[in-house]
Design a protein around this motif. Sequence first.
Motif, short mmCIF file in Angstrom:
data_model
loop_
_atom_site.label_atom_id
_atom_site.label_comp_id
_atom_site.label_asym_id
_atom_site.label_seq_id
_atom_site.Cartn_x
_atom_site.Cartn_y
_atom_site.Cartn_z
N GLU A 1 1.97 8.72 8.12
CA GLU A 1 3.14 8.12 7.25
C GLU A 1 4.19 8.92 6.53
O GLU A 1 4.95 9.41 7.36
CB GLU A 1 2.87 6.35 6.96
CG GLU A 1 2.20 5.00 7.79
CD GLU A 1 1.84 4.24 6.85
OE1 GLU A 1 1.48 3.47 7.82
OE2 GLU A 1 1.43 4.49 5.82
N ASN B 1 1.08 -1.53 -0.12
CA ASN B 1 -0.42 -0.54 -0.20
C ASN B 1 0.74 1.38 -0.14
O ASN B 1 1.53 1.12 0.07
CB ASN B 1 -1.08 0.06 0.68
CG ASN B 1 -0.13 -0.12 1.98
OD1 ASN B 1 0.19 -0.94 3.37
ND2 ASN B 1 -0.23 0.54 2.81
N GLU C 1 1.30 5.00 1.29
CA GLU C 1 1.59 5.73 2.93
C GLU C 1 0.09 6.84 3.11
O GLU C 1 -0.63 7.38 2.19
CB GLU C 1 2.41 6.12 3.00
CG GLU C 1 3.96 5.87 3.20
CD GLU C 1 4.39 4.66 1.72
OE1 GLU C 1 4.17 5.94 0.39
OE2 GLU C 1 4.91 3.92 1.89
N THR C 2 0.01 6.58 5.10
CA THR C 2 -1.20 7.52 5.28
C THR C 2 -0.37 8.99 5.28
O THR C 2 0.68 8.53 4.88
CB THR C 2 -2.06 7.42 5.95
OG1 THR C 2 -0.82 6.70 6.85
CG2 THR C 2 -1.85 5.68 6.13
N ARG C 3 -1.42 9.54 4.75
CA ARG C 3 -1.06 11.17 5.95
C ARG C 3 -0.17 11.58 6.32
O ARG C 3 1.06 11.82 7.02
CB ARG C 3 -2.16 11.97 6.15
CG ARG C 3 -3.12 12.53 4.72
CD ARG C 3 -4.41 13.06 5.07
NE ARG C 3 -5.02 12.85 3.96
CZ ARG C 3 -5.50 13.65 2.85
NH1 ARG C 3 -4.89 14.83 2.85
NH2 ARG C 3 -6.27 13.80 2.06
#
Length: 280
Positions: A205, A199, A201-203
């Motif tokens: 991360e 995946n 990254e998230t914000r």
Amino acid sequence: MSQESLTSVDEYVRQVSEAAAYLSTRSISSPIGIILGTGLGRLADEIDAVTSVDYEDIPNFPVSTVETHHGKLIFGKLAGKDVIALQGRFHLYEGYSARQITLPVRVMRELGVETILVSNAAGGMNPVYRRGDVMLISDHINLQGVNPLAGQNHDPWGPRFPDMSDPYAEELRQIAREVAREAKIYLQEGVYVAVTGPNLETRAEYRFLRGIGADAVGMSTVPEVIVANHSGAKCVAVSVITDECFPDALEPVSIEDVLAAAGEAEPKLTTIMKGIVARL
Ligand code: HPA
């Protein structure tokens, strides 16, 4: 650490030797190694290929499971120099171990490769970076949670505790900068952090990764560069920035977007890689 990983180094050494022996009849002395990243395989078209071998025909070679990676080892000439290029690389997210991923690097070393050029697609976190930029990797952070050198060390290959003070050799980076300057290509230079993926990254991360000192993030390169350094080879690596990872203005990104950006920026990468090879 499992007992298996402590005892398997001999088997791994055997696998590397077998693959290298299979390829040695096609190889030339002291070639330059090239590893091509996601969506960045077209540099291979510039190689005057003497022969190419499908990964599936090489004993013990992993087979790339990503459709965007071709899975071919090419022997030939680039800018007049002998090269071995890996078109298609392996990633942890495919389920391979760090050792399997780096088997091709060990094989290249057995075939006499002393210098390895690496490309990859990466997300840009430095706010001055833009999609389509090229970034010379100055250093890396390994956040993959695994290390290809874990387990018993094979001393003939390299030391138990290899130095990492110059993993992307300054002398090669200097060549890359000169090539870019002469070709009027604006070359960013920064720190690459490797994560496992798959995946994006998230914000939170991206904020974290930027905060710990990284300029770009991706899912490859670091295992290969660790192994190359362990074995005494010199590396130079260039990222193509395929998406802008600014946590406060993050847009959804698809693999198609990543591939499109890689394709658009690829001519710059090709010029730089070819220029480096010409000067080696
Ligand atoms: N994150 C991780 N790997 C990547 C990215 C990203 O944003 N873009 C291309 N590879």
